[in-house]
Each structure stands twice: as structure tokens, then as C-alpha cells.
Design a protein around this motif. Structure first.
Motif, PDB file in Angstrom:
ATOM      1  N   PHE B 165      -5.517  46.492   1.227  1.00  0.00           N
ATOM      2  CA  PHE B 165      -6.496  45.586   0.626  1.00  0.00           C
ATOM      3  C   PHE B 165      -7.542  46.431  -0.079  1.00  0.00           C
ATOM      4  O   PHE B 165      -7.992  47.460   0.458  1.00  0.00           O
ATOM      5  N   LEU B 166      -7.961  45.998  -1.274  1.00  0.00           N
ATOM      6  CA  LEU B 166      -9.050  46.685  -1.936  1.00  0.00           C
ATOM      7  C   LEU B 166     -10.282  45.809  -1.890  1.00  0.00           C
ATOM      8  O   LEU B 166     -10.293  44.686  -2.403  1.00  0.00           O
ATOM      9  N   LEU B 167     -11.337  46.319  -1.220  1.00  0.00           N
ATOM     10  CA  LEU B 167     -12.618  45.617  -1.234  1.00  0.00           C
ATOM     11  C   LEU B 167     -13.396  46.191  -2.414  1.00  0.00           C
ATOM     12  O   LEU B 167     -13.603  47.401  -2.497  1.00  0.00           O
ATOM     13  N   PRO B 168     -13.811  45.350  -3.332  1.00  0.00           N
ATOM     14  CA  PRO B 168     -14.350  45.843  -4.596  1.00  0.00           C
ATOM     15  C   PRO B 168     -15.702  46.531  -4.445  1.00  0.00           C
ATOM     16  O   PRO B 168     -16.439  46.254  -3.486  1.00  0.00           O
ATOM     17  N   PRO B 169     -16.042  47.389  -5.398  1.00  0.00           N
ATOM     18  CA  PRO B 169     -17.390  47.964  -5.394  1.00  0.00           C
ATOM     19  C   PRO B 169     -18.379  46.870  -5.766  1.00  0.00           C
ATOM     20  O   PRO B 169     -18.028  45.907  -6.458  1.00  0.00           O
ATOM     21  N   ARG B 170     -19.612  46.993  -5.286  1.00  0.00           N
ATOM     22  CA  ARG B 170     -20.607  46.041  -5.722  1.00  0.00           C
ATOM     23  C   ARG B 170     -21.980  46.670  -5.692  1.00  0.00           C
ATOM     24  O   ARG B 170     -22.185  47.696  -5.055  1.00  0.00           O
ATOM     25  N   PRO B 171     -22.889  46.037  -6.385  1.00  0.00           N
ATOM     26  CA  PRO B 171     -24.211  46.652  -6.532  1.00  0.00           C
ATOM     27  C   PRO B 171     -25.013  46.616  -5.239  1.00  0.00           C
ATOM     28  O   PRO B 171     -24.666  45.945  -4.273  1.00  0.00           O
ATOM     29  N   LYS B 172     -26.122  47.357  -5.236  1.00  0.00           N
ATOM     30  CA  LYS B 172     -27.048  47.293  -4.114  1.00  0.00           C
ATOM     31  C   LYS B 172     -27.528  45.856  -3.942  1.00  0.00           C
ATOM     32  O   LYS B 172     -27.491  45.055  -4.883  1.00  0.00           O
ATOM     33  N   GLY B 173     -27.972  45.559  -2.754  1.00  0.00           N
ATOM     34  CA  GLY B 173     -28.446  44.192  -2.507  1.00  0.00           C
ATOM     35  C   GLY B 173     -27.296  43.243  -2.260  1.00  0.00           C
ATOM     36  O   GLY B 173     -27.424  42.028  -2.452  1.00  0.00           O
ATOM     37  N   SER B 174     -26.148  43.794  -1.839  1.00  0.00           N
ATOM     38  CA  SER B 174     -24.987  42.939  -1.549  1.00  0.00           C
ATOM     39  C   SER B 174     -24.641  43.006  -0.066  1.00  0.00           C
ATOM     40  O   SER B 174     -24.764  44.060   0.542  1.00  0.00           O
ATOM     41  N   SER B 175     -24.205  41.899   0.456  1.00  0.00           N
ATOM     42  CA  SER B 175     -23.664  41.917   1.810  1.00  0.00           C
ATOM     43  C   SER B 175     -22.843  40.651   2.034  1.00  0.00           C
ATOM     44  O   SER B 175     -22.715  39.815   1.132  1.00  0.00           O
ATOM     45  N   ASP B 176     -22.309  40.516   3.223  1.00  0.00           N
ATOM     46  CA  ASP B 176     -21.483  39.346   3.509  1.00  0.00           C
ATOM     47  C   ASP B 176     -21.627  38.963   4.978  1.00  0.00           C
ATOM     48  O   ASP B 176     -22.188  39.716   5.784  1.00  0.00           O
ATOM     49  N   ALA B 177     -21.115  37.776   5.303  1.00  0.00           N
ATOM     50  CA  ALA B 177     -21.148  37.301   6.690  1.00  0.00           C
ATOM     51  C   ALA B 177     -20.004  36.333   6.905  1.00  0.00           C
ATOM     52  O   ALA B 177     -19.556  35.666   5.962  1.00  0.00           O
ATOM     53  N   TYR B 178     -19.540  36.277   8.138  1.00  0.00           N
ATOM     54  CA  TYR B 178     -18.487  35.322   8.492  1.00  0.00           C
ATOM     55  C   TYR B 178     -18.884  34.625   9.780  1.00  0.00           C
ATOM     56  O   TYR B 178     -19.279  35.275  10.757  1.00  0.00           O
ATOM     57  N   LEU B 179     -18.792  33.303   9.772  1.00  0.00           N
ATOM     58  CA  LEU B 179     -19.028  32.523  10.987  1.00  0.00           C
ATOM     59  C   LEU B 179     -17.843  31.602  11.201  1.00  0.00           C
ATOM     60  O   LEU B 179     -17.263  31.098  10.253  1.00  0.00           O
ATOM     61  N   ARG B 180     -17.532  31.380  12.439  1.00  0.00           N
ATOM     62  CA  ARG B 180     -16.489  30.393  12.697  1.00  0.00           C
ATOM     63  C   ARG B 180     -16.972  29.463  13.780  1.00  0.00           C
ATOM     64  O   ARG B 180     -17.847  29.815  14.590  1.00  0.00           O
TER      65      ARG B 180
END
Lengths: 158, 286, 762
Positions: B165-180
């Protein structure tokens, strides 16, 4: 088709065995190597009674095939005590009455040992979440969690 | 039942392409072994890909991250820099099953099991992850959202398997979250899964976002309308309402032993909002 | 405060936290549970099960399976003689041999999905699985009925055409699915309700739940050519297994020897037979040992969950809070054959309260689900959930503290329970007080958090018990008990024996004897094994003490009144003390051969005087109003143990039962499709609490001695599962303002209720 011929290390000993493709590591441990300390509670990875260490990683042995473990290192409950000396976790489980029927106990001990080797000072929440894959129906988990926390404290003291 | 453990991509492709009966890829085995024991599948050939180096590596690639399809959830968690860059993807992979299951389960297996309730997939879709597959016709790339077409239906051709899997590059100030949402605290299959990935600028405005929703349709959804609802906003109350509404509107869930249709729709709205708030908080401090 | 009962001994071990004698084996994986036994040459047995919830079995053709190489035996209904109707105790419930033989192997009909239809014994698992696929069964599928209320309707699919409701007048002419109507009456509720200022009537519904033991059923049978049969199995009662197998297979009881393995949980579910008669029948045919183990799916589909039920409760109270009239109607589903725990459910419903006018009716109803088996205080959690919910509602309406309301009406010594007996000393009030004194009771709560309290009761039983003590040549003591040890029995009995004989605890080695080695013991159930076992050990010790005194008299040429046994020795009294020194048990052991032979004692009793155990539970929980998810924040149990032989294992019973109750209240249920098939036959979707789901369970040991036991012991194992359902439902009401009358209170149900009341922003 012919069985697989596998060589691996179990609790520090070199072992070799034959197995069918569909036999799990749990089947091999119990039925071929006669190490019945790991238990089958569900055969679907939902109860943790079959927990073992595979190359230093805590896994359910019912979710690993026997033919996958060639050349690999397996540690089961039978290898937890050092000769006649029980591991501090084993001793504390007995002191704290952290077992009633005892069927889940091998799984909990293997899993707890893996936790303390990685996190010597776990919080109660960390202990509970780490052990969420080990089902117990007798104790309500209270004395198990206490035993793990007490052992962690004792082991930190050295 | 045959078991093979090739050491190369070509070896694996040859085995899978040449199989006459049902052939299955084995990575973590946390789904395959359960299905074999339950007599749901009875493969003639099992191809274990864990000896193929490309499936087991985590490497930086042009500012992004390439993660092997057979890297376990536990290994992802132990990779500090990957965890820092993609906390949502890593936490999603580490919600699958138990500590024991996370010791074996992989992103590749979680996706290819073809369950719309898979935990890692909404986070991967939100991340904009792209799979690289190897097959008889060579390698090709496919975005994660295009891989699972329906329950147990994948866009892979015969002989193909996911390598990484390739997780793309991204700029500063980026993040993610997962909730289930699950009824207990652990161990359940997601009743709803929400992954949100976003970028926020210095002023606090969201400049990019992606939203993935799991267990609410026949496949894991990339919900463009939900992302649109918050891009350009500071995720204020009104934006949160729009986000929840868009998430709810995208759901086409079933009624089953894990949740009712109505319940899934309601909770999808709630979790998407909560996941977005967490992602925003992480993005601001990243 | 009553003096601690010690049976005249100095208490060195009873009441302390000794290390259990079977502990080292349990923490090293050495202990052998049901599936851990193997015999050379053994075959693997597997069961073919009905895919239909209700079907006539037209024919079974096993010829292809029998012809498969490696298959050594196949059995069907033809291998089991029919049994005449005869009711026998099954734990604390009753069962009928005519039904047992049909549950073990379907005869005329398959009555639930999973019902055993045939079994094979083969040289390997793979061959056994293939053999099952080769058995051809012709089914005539029939309409099925799952729900208890539907099953009671005239015109519902009929399971048994010879089942006529017992307990109704006039006797019904037509068969139905209602096996039995039971009732208890005290006073006149018409009179009682007229006195009430407030009457609350509510209906409740619960779903079937499973005991959830982690160890599946397992048995290994070996039958010799002369018919003598050896059986290893995981069971709560190996003497009961022996009786059932002998009966079903036409064997002399004396020819069947059953060894109980270590048991990985039972909770009532291992008080009956499933695999054991099949393994014996197969071994008899194959002339080789046969090992059978259930898969987890088989455990859910084909063992014995407890009933789902509908319960209606009507409680009348004066404005000062005095309960004046109580009515309840219980409809319990028994599964495919009659025998739900509706009778104990009826008995226990109002038992915690002293109420003048009581009337409780119960119906035992069959339906196309697995035959229910006992589950920890069978029947009581369901009826007491309903009653405790109504009590809570009354407390709120009358603005009386819920503990004070219960205290005002609490059963105490002298109360006549509606089901018959007058209570001796009991500890309900003490548990209510204990809860009220906790810091938990007064701790602050936030919005969406709620606190609930509930009390519960179980009557406990005694029963037939044999246990022996043997003094070995070196003075160590061999203790043989006869009920399987589910969690601390050996430790408790060893402590009693050590104190009785005045020997060190680790010099007492307890084992659980097989059916050939020790006399008849009823099973472990009814919270009886420590209560009865310790009584039998006291009796055995008494015999030893008397024997040693007699030998001392011979040796010392003394009269009986010149010697006494105390502190582990026979002591000379008075003037004799100047002539001879005391002799310990070990001293006598050394000269046993010269002074009369081997030294031992056997307690053979039918233990009477079991004392009921009352408990009160307190729980705090928090509801997520946007998702309906419930988090249990804090939990305290106070229960009367009479006398805790081993406090840690008694606490363990409190904690384990509380967590089973949490699961039952919040997430556990059997989920069926309209097709009558079980959808959640595994630990993934049958949601039992995991470690992260629950907090620490604070356990308060109350001890109101049971005067009928030498140490004051009461059984404790079952009561802990009775209060949690009510306590949690009451806490939910406090947190949300909504009274949940249907279990489990799973998130979709909770969210729906919150939305209907406009309380959720989801």
C-alpha cells in the motif's frame, strides 16, 4: 498429499513433526507434540485460550498453520516456569486466586508475560485492553488484573 | 490441500495464476483459517506470501510511506514514524480483533477478506491509499476504494495479489483518525467504522479532507459529500452538522445481528463527526 | 455479633487465603481438562446434526459412511433403546429419561437446529468429517416456533404430540407446547391489592443466554469386550454421568467407571450428558477408545443455554413503603423438551421480601431451540430482574431510598417465604447495610451516569456426599472428595481437614476421586460442594479422632474420659498427663500397623440444612446518549457467605457471577433468524464481557453464620448472578429516565429508546 515435515523450536527445544496443511499450530502442539497446556476454546481467535509466543509475538495458535512455523521459535505455557521455579506471574496468580477453573489461565499467563516484557509499568486500563482477547468466564477478570499489576510492581522492584 | 511459501513476487504470481482449483493467499491467516475451520472455504492451494520481502517492508517513498501487504498491525504500531504520520491508519489496524490477532493480521488480508466492516479499510480510503498488485500481466496500482466491490468481491484478476500500500505524501498540518462503534470495548466486528483524514492550514481552516465509512453499505464508502461538507471550514458546529448529515445520507446499511439500519445511520453521523474532531486536533498539533 | 463458628478447632487455615493444592498444575498447563486425555489407539468421534429447527426424520442411511476406510463405527437412534418416562433430578432442575435419550440422539424428529442425528468414530478428524458428509438423512421439514408466547398459542407448531399440560384443571384434551403450569400462593392477593396505595404492573422480556464456559464438552470412552466401561469427561457430576450413561446404554452402574477431568467452567451447563453416551456407544461398537470434543459452534447450538422468558410482575405497596401484595406470571421457554427452570424462578421471585399475600404462576413451554440446561441460580435472575425493577420503580414513585425500601420489607429470620420454608438466620439486611455504608453509595455522579441497586436470593442445596480422609504412614493426609472442583473446592476442603486434624495445610493432599473410588456424590451445583463437602470432611475427621482416642486408651491403658483430641493430638487429661505425652496424628501414623491398622474416616451424608444466601449489588454506569453504548464504571457486591472457608475464592464467586450478569444485562443473547437458525454461534457475536468491558468488582463478604453447618457455611456460587440484571436496569433508569423492560439493553435498543424520548442528538 504428503504431510509437511517441519522443524522448529518449542520452549527452547528443537522439535520436528509432520502435519497436514489444514492443521493449525494449536492442533500440532496438542495432538502431535502432546503439549496440551494451550487450550482450544473456540478455534476462531476469539477467546485467547490457545495463546502462544511466535518469534516473540503474542498470537493465537489456532490462527497459525502448523506448516507455517518451520524454522521459527514458539513459546508455550509449558516453557514459562524456569525449571522448578514458577515465573513471578504464575506465583502471583496463585497468591491472588486469579484463577477458578483454570482453563483460561495458560492463555492469560502467556499474554500477561508478553505485556510485562513490553510494558513493565502498565496502567489498569492498559492491562485490560491488552488482555481483551483472553476470555474468562469464572473470575470477572478482577483478580487477574490485580495479579498482573502486582506482579509488574514486584518485578520492577527487582 | 497444498501449501507453498514462495520467496518472490514472480513465484507467487506463477502459483496463483497456475492454480486449477480455489487458491488463497495467506498473510496473517486470521480470516482464512477461521473460514477453513468453518467449512466456508476449502482451498486446494494456499500461497503464503510472508517470505516475499516486498510484502513485509515499511519504507519511505517520495515523501509517502510504502507499507507491505503482509506487515502486521502490531508491527505498524511499533513503527514510531509511521504512527506519527498516519495515526488513524495505524490505530485502525490495531483495532482488528485482539492483541493476539493484531500480532498476525495485515492490511492486505483485512482488505482482501472483502468485508465491508473491515476496520483498516475506511482509514486507508480516507488516507487516499493506493494498492500495488502483482499479477500475470505485471504490476498495477489501484486505489483502495476501488478494490472491494462488494462482500467477498474484489477487483483482483486471477493470479493477482496485493503486494503493498502506498500512503501518499501530504503537507504539514495533516493527520487522520479512525473510530468504530462496537457494543463491547474490544473484540467485536465494527457496526460502523469512520475514517477521516484532513489537512488544516495555519489559520485553522481545513484545506483538504477525505472520509471513509465502513459497515454501512455493501462496500466501504469514500464519501465525497462528507469531505466537501468540511473543506473550507474550521469544523464549527454548522460544519459538523453538515458532515454528520452527509455521512448519514451516504449509508445504505443492512439490518443484522450487529446493528439495525436505523442504528447504523445514526451512529455513522456521530462517529464521522467525532473522528473529524480528533483528526483536526491531531493535525493542528502535528 | 455472632461468634465465628469453628467446630471447636483453632482456626489456622479456614478463613485464610491458602494457595490451592491444584494450583501448580493449573498455572503450568499440566492440569488435564476434558480434551487433554488421550488413549493409545483412540478414534475420533464426530456428530451429524440437524440443519433444520423442526423436521421429521424419515430415514437415515449410514451405509456410505460405514464403508469409508478408517470409519470404525456409526451410531444412530437405532443404537439407543427407547426410555420410558421417568423424571430425575438434573442439578436443581428435573429431566425425563424419555426426553434425555431423544436429546442425546434424535428419534422421531429433529427438534432444533443442531440436534444430534448420527455419530461416527474414525481414525482421524479428517475421515470423521468426511464420513459425516456421507450420511444421508431424509428430513420432512416442519414449521417451527421459537418465541415462547407464540409457542403457547393454540395452532402453534406442535413439538410433541404426547405433551399435555400438567397443572391445569380440567386436564387438556389436546396436546400443546405448554408442558407444565406451576404456582405458589400465600395469603390472598385480592385482599392484599385492596390494601395497596400504589400498584405497579410491568411486563419484562429476556432472551436465552449461554453459560459461556470456555472449555467445550469433551469425553473419552473406552469399552472392553466384557462391557466394562471407562469414561473420562469434563462434567459437574461424574456420578450423574455414570447413572445416565448406564441407563441409556443398558449397563450395570458398577461396570461404568467415570473419571472427572479438571473442568473448564460449567455454571450448570455440564450437569447433563451430550457426548458421553455417544462416545460409549461408539466405543462399544468399534471396540476401541473414542474421543469426542464439541466445537464452539456445537456448544452454542447443541448444549443447553438457559431460558428466554416473558415475566409480568404486579406489586402493591402502602404509601409508607410496605409491600402488601405480590403477583407474577412467568413464561419460560424450555427448548425442545420440557424442563425450564420456571419452578425455581417462581420460588425465588419475591423471596427477598416479607410479603403477606403472594401469588406466582409459571409456565414451562417447549419450542424449537436447544433443550435448556441449568445456568447458575436457574430461573432466578430472570424473575428477580423483573421484581427488582418494579421495586426500584416503587422506590422512585414513593420517594423512598431504594435500600431503605428493601430494608423495610426484607426477609429475615422467621419470615415465611411464599414458596414454603421459614427462614433461619439470613443476611439480606446485613448486605443492604453493607452497601449503604460504602463510599460507592455516596460517590458523586455526572450527567448520563446512573446508579442502581438490587438484591437477590438463592436457596442452595445440600445432598448426597461422600468424602474420605486417609492418614498415610508419614502423617500426611490424603483427602478424597467426589464433586468436581470448579474453583477452589480442594483448597477449601484441605483447609477444613487441616484444622480438624490439626495438621499443616500442605500436608493435606486432596484429589477428586472417580466413581469407583469414592461413594456416591451428587454433582457440583446448587452451591453445594463446599457446604456439603466440608460437612462430610468434618464427619470423616470425627471418625479419625474417635479412632485415635480409642487407640490412645489402649496404649495408655486409660479410660475414654481421660483423653481428648485437640490441637492435632490426642491429649492425656488430669493425672494421666503426668504419665504419658500427647500423641499427634503423625505419631499414630508411624505405629498404625501395630495399633490396629490403617487410619481413616469416610463421611457419607445427605447434607441437610443448606442456608440461603442473599446478596445486594450496587452499580454505576454511564450511557453515551449519541450511540446508546453503556460503560460500567463501578461495581460493588455484598453477599452473605455464612462463613467463607476461603475468602478469595468466595470473592471470586461474587465477581464472576456479577460479570456474567453484566453480560446478560447488556449484550448477551441468542439471535435467531426467521428460519429458526442460530446466527451467533460463536464468541465473536455472542458477546460476553471482556476484560476491558468491566471495572474492578468490589466484593464485601458478609458472614451471618448458618447454624446448621459446623462452620456456618452457606453456598455462595449462584446468588451472585441474580442481582446484576436488576441493578443494571435500575442504573439505566437512573441514567436515562427510561425503564428498560427488555434484555439485553444493547446499544441499538438503548439509542432507539433515547431517540423516542427526544433525549439523543444522534
Amino acid at each position: 498429499m504428503a504431510k509437511h515435515h517441519i522443524e522448529a523450536t518449542v520452549n527452547g527445544d528443537a522439535v520436528e513433526f509432520l502435519c497436514e496443511t489444514e492443521e493449525t499450530l494449536l492442533d500440532v502442539l496438542r495432538d502431535t507434540l502432546h503439549l496440551t497446556g494451550s487450550k482450544e476454546g473456540c478455534a476462531s481467535g476469539d477467546c485467547g485460550a490457545c495463546s502462544v509466543m511466535l518469534n516473540g509475538r503474542l498470537v493465537c495458535s489456532c490462527l497459525v498453520l502448523g506448516c507455517e512455523v518451520g524454522g521459527q521459535k514458539i513459546e508455550t505455557i509449558e516453557g514459562m516456569a524456569a525449571g522448578e521455579t514458577l515465573h513471578p506471574l504464575q506465583q502471583q496468580f496463585l497468591k491472588s486466586a486469579a484463577l477458578q477453573c483454570g482453563i483460561c489461565t495458560p492463555g492469560f499467563l502467556v499474554a500477561s508475560k508478553a505485556l510485562l516484557e513490553r510494558t513493565p509499568d502498565p496502567t489498569e486500563t492498559e492491562v485490560r485492553y491488552w488482555l481483551a482477547g483472553n476470555l474468562c468466564r469464572c473470575t470477572g477478570y478482577d483478580k487477574i488484573v490485580s495479579a498482573v499489576m502486582d506482579t509488574a510492581a514486584a518485578m520492577r522492584k527487582g | 490441500m497444498r501449501y507453498e511459501a514462495p520467496g518472490s513476487l514472480e513465484g507467487a504470481v506463477a502459483l496463483l495464476a497456475g492454480a486449477t482449483g480455489d487458491a488463497r493467499v495467506l498473510a496473517g491467516g486470521t480470516d482464512l483459517l477461521v473460514q477453513m475451520r468453518a467449512d466456508i472455504v476449502d482451498p486446494e492451494l494456499i500461497v503464503d506470501i510472508k517470505k516475499i520481502p516486498e510484502t513485509r517492508a515499511i519504507t519511505e517513498e517520495k515523501g509517502g510511506w510504502r507499507v507491505g501487504a503482509a506487515v502486521t498491525g502490531a508491527e505498524l504500531k511499533e513503527h514510531a514514524r509511521l504512527r506519527k504520520a498516519w495515526p488513524g491508519v495505524v490505530e485502525a489496524a490495531n483495532l482488528i480483533g485482539s492483541t493476539q490477532v493484531q500480532g498476525r493480521a495485515t492490511l492486505g488480508g483485512n482488505l482482501c477478506n472483502g468485508s465491508p466492516a473491515a476496520d483498516s479499510v475506511p482509514a486507508l480510503i480516507a488516507a487516499g491509499a493506493v494498492t500495488t498488485m502483482a499479477g500475470p500481466q505485471g504490476t498495477r496500482d489501484l486505489p483502495v476504494e476501488d478494490v472491494m466491490l462488494g462482500p467477498r468481491k474484489l477487483a483482483l484478476r486471477k493470479g493477482e495479489f496485493i503486494v503493498s500500500f502506498l500512503l501518499p505524501p501530504r503537507p504539514k498540518g495533516s493527520s487522520d483518525a479512525y473510530l468504530r462503534f462496537i457494543p463491547r470495548t474490544e473484540m467485536d466486528i465494527a457496526v460502523v467504522g469512520a475514517g477521516v483524514s484532513l489537512t488544516v492550514d495555519g489559520g485553522g481552516t481545513i484545506t483538504a479532507a477525505r472520509v471513509g465509512l465502513g459497515a454501512v453499505a455493501a462496500r466501504v464508502l469514500l464519501v465525497a459529500e462528507a469531505a466537501q461538507a468540511i473543506i473550507g471550514s474550521r469544523l464549527d458546529e454548522a460544519a459538523q452538522e453538515r458532515l454528520s448529515a452527509a455521512a448519514r445520507a451516504a449509508c445504505r446499511p443492512i439490518d443484522d445481528k450487529r446493528g439495525t439500519t436505523e442504528f447504523r445511520i445514526d451512529v455513522a453521523g456521530v462517529l464521522t463527526r467525532r473522528a473529524a474532531l480528533i483528526a483536526l486536533d491531531r493535525a493542528r498539533t502535528s | 455479633m455472632a461468634e465465628t463458628m469453628t467446630n471447636g478447632n483453632s482456626q489456622t487455615y479456614v478463613g485464610t487465603r491458602t494457595i490451592r493444592p491444584d494450583g501448580a498444575d493449573k498455572v503450568t498447563g499440566r492440569a488435564r481438562f476434558g480434551a487433554d486425555f488421550n488413549l493409545p489407539g483412540q478414534l475420533i468421534g464426530r456428530v451429524l446434526r440437524s440443519p433444520h429447527p423442526h423436521a421429521r426424520i424419515v430415514s437415515i442411511d449410514t451405509s456410505k459412511a460405514e464403508a469409508l476406510p478408517g470409519v470404525k463405527a456409526v451410531v444412530t437412534r437405532d443404537d439407543f433403546a427407547d426410555q420410558s418416562s421417568e423424571f430425575i433430578p438434573a442439578g436443581e432442575m428435573m429431566m425425563n429419561y424419555k426426553d434425555v435419550v431423544r436429546n442425546v440422539m434424535a428419534r422421531e424428529k429433529a427438534l432444533y437446529e443442531g440436534h444430534a442425528v448420527a455419530a461416527v468414530a474414525a481414525a482421524s478428524v479428517a475421515i470423521a468429517r468426511r464420513a459425516l458428509k456421507l450420511i444421508e438423512v431424509k428430513y420432512e421439514v416442519l414449521p417451527h416456533v421459537i418465541d415462547v408466547v407464540e409457542a403457547m398459542q393454540p395452532g402453534a407448531p406442535l413439538l410433541h404430540d404426547d405433551l399435555f399440560t400438567v397443572g391445569v384443571e380440567p386436564k387438556p384434551e389436546k396436546p400443546s407446547n405448554i408442558a407444565k403450569r406451576v404456582e405458589i400462593k400465600q395469603g390472598d392477593i385480592e385482599v392484599g391489592f385492596k390494601k395497596a396505595d400504589l400498584v405497579i404492573e410491568r411486563e419484562f422480556k429476556t432472551a436465552p443466554v449461554h453459560q459461556g464456559y470456555i472449555e467445550p464438552h469433551a469425553a473419552l470412552a473406552s469399552v472392553s469386550e466384557d462391557g466394562s466401561t471407562e469414561l473420562w469427561c469434563t462434567t459437574q457430576g461424574h456420578f450423574i454421568v455414570r447413572a445416565h450413561c448406564a441407563r441409556l446404554l443398558g449397563l450395570d452402574i458398577g461396570k461404568v467407571r467415570v473419571t472427572a477431568s479438571e473442568i473448564g467452567g460449567g455454571f450448570g451447563g455440564k450437569t447433563v450428558v451430550y457426548l458421553e453416551p455417544l462416545a460409549i456407544a461408539l466405543s462399544r461398537k468399534a471396540k476401541r477408545p473414542v474421543k469426542m470434543v464439541m466445537s464452539r459452534e456445537e456448544v452454542f447450538k447443541a448444549s443447553g443455554p438457559t431460558s428466554g422468558a416473558t415475566v409480568r410482575v404486579k406489586l402493591g405497596v402502602t404509601k409508607d413503603g410496605k409491600f402488601v401484595a405480590a403477583f407474577a406470571e412467568l413464561k419460560y421457554q424450555a427448548g425442545a423438551f420440557q424442563g425450564s427452570p420456571v419452578q425455581p424462578g417462581v420460588m425465588c421471585a419475591f423471596a427477598p421480601y416479607d410479603i403477606e399475600h403472594v401469588h406466582v404462576i409459571g409456565y414451562d413451554v417447549v419450542s424449537n431451540r436447544p433443550k435448556v440446561a441449568a445456568y447458575r441460580a436457574p430461573g432466578a435472575p430472570i424473575s428477580e430482574y423483573a421484581v427488582e425493577s418494579v421495586v426500584d420503580e416503587i422506590a422512585k414513585k414513593l420517594e423512598i431510598d431504594p435500600i431503605d425500601l428493601r430494608m423495610q420489607n426484607a426477609a429475615h429470620e422467621g419470615t415465611k417465604a411464599a414458596y414454603g420454608p421459614k427462614f433461619g438466620p439470613v443476611g439480606l439486611e446485613e448486605t443492604l447495610n453493607a452497601i449503604k455504608k460504602t463510599e460507592h453509595w455516596n460517590a458523586p455522579l455526572r450527567k448520563w451516569q446512573g446508579r442502581g441497586v438490587a438484591s437477590g436470593f438463592w436457596f442452595n442445596i445440600g445432598g448426597e456426599t461422600c468424602a474420605s480422609l486417609t492418614v498415610n504412614e508419614d502423617g500426611t493426609i490424603s483427602l478424597m472428595a467426589g464433586t468436581p472442583d470448579v474453583g477452589g473446592l480442594r483448597a477449601s476442603l484441605a483447609a477444613v481437614a487441616a484444622d480438624e486434624l490439626g495438621v499443616p495445610y500442605d500436608k493435606v493432599r486432596p484429589i477428586i476421586g472417580d466413581t469407583g473410588s469414592v461413594g456416591f456424590n451428587f454433582l457440583t451445583g446448587g452451591s453445594r460442594s463446599a457446604f456439603s463437602g466440608s460437612m462430610a470432611i468434618v464427619e470423616a475427621a470425627k471418625q479419625i479422632k474417635a479412632e485415635l482416642c480409642a487407640r490412645a486408651c489402649k496404649l495408655w491403658e486409660a479410660q475414654p474420659d481421660q483423653v481428648e483430641f485437640s490441637g492435632g493430638s490426642v491429649r492425656p487429661l488430669g493425672a494421666l498427663a503426668e504419665k504419658v505425652k500427647p500423641m499427634s496424628v503423625a505419631d499414630f501414623a508411624k505405629v498404625a500397623g501395630k495399633t490396629g491398622g490403617p487410619i481413616g474416616g469416610v463421611g457419607r451424608i445427605n447434607a441437610q440444612g443448606a442456608g440461603p444466601s442473599f446478596g445486594t449489588h450496587l452499580v454505576d454506569l454511564e450511557v453515551d446518549p449519541e450511540t446508546g453504548r453503556v460503560t460500567v464504571l463501578r461495581y460493588t457486591v455484598a453477599q452473605d457467605a455464612g462463613r467463607a472457608l476461603h475468602p478469595a475464592y468466595v470473592e471470586g464467586q461474587f465477581q464472576g457471577g456479577a460479570v456474567q450478569g453484566i453480560g446478560w444485562a447488556l449484550n448477551e443473547e441468542y439471535i435467531y433468524g426467521d428460519d429458526g437458525k442460530l446466527q451467533n454461534a460463536g464468541f465473536l457475536d455472542y458477546r460476553m464481557p471482556v476484560a476491558s468491558d468491566v471495572p474492578m468488582i468490589d466484593a464485601i463478604l458478609v458472614e451471618v453464620a448458618n447454624p446448621k453447618h459446623p462452620y456456618g457455611v452457606r453456598g455462595v456460587g449462584e446468588t451472585p448472578i441474580v442481582p446484576p440484571l436488576g441493578a443494571i436496569a435500575n442504573a439505566m433508569e437512573a441514567a436515562t429516565g427510561i425503564r428498560f423492560t427488555e434484555l439485553p439493553m444493547s446499544p441499538p435498543k438503548v439509542l432507539k429508546a433515547l431517540k423516542e424520548k427526544g433525549l439523543s442528538r444522534a
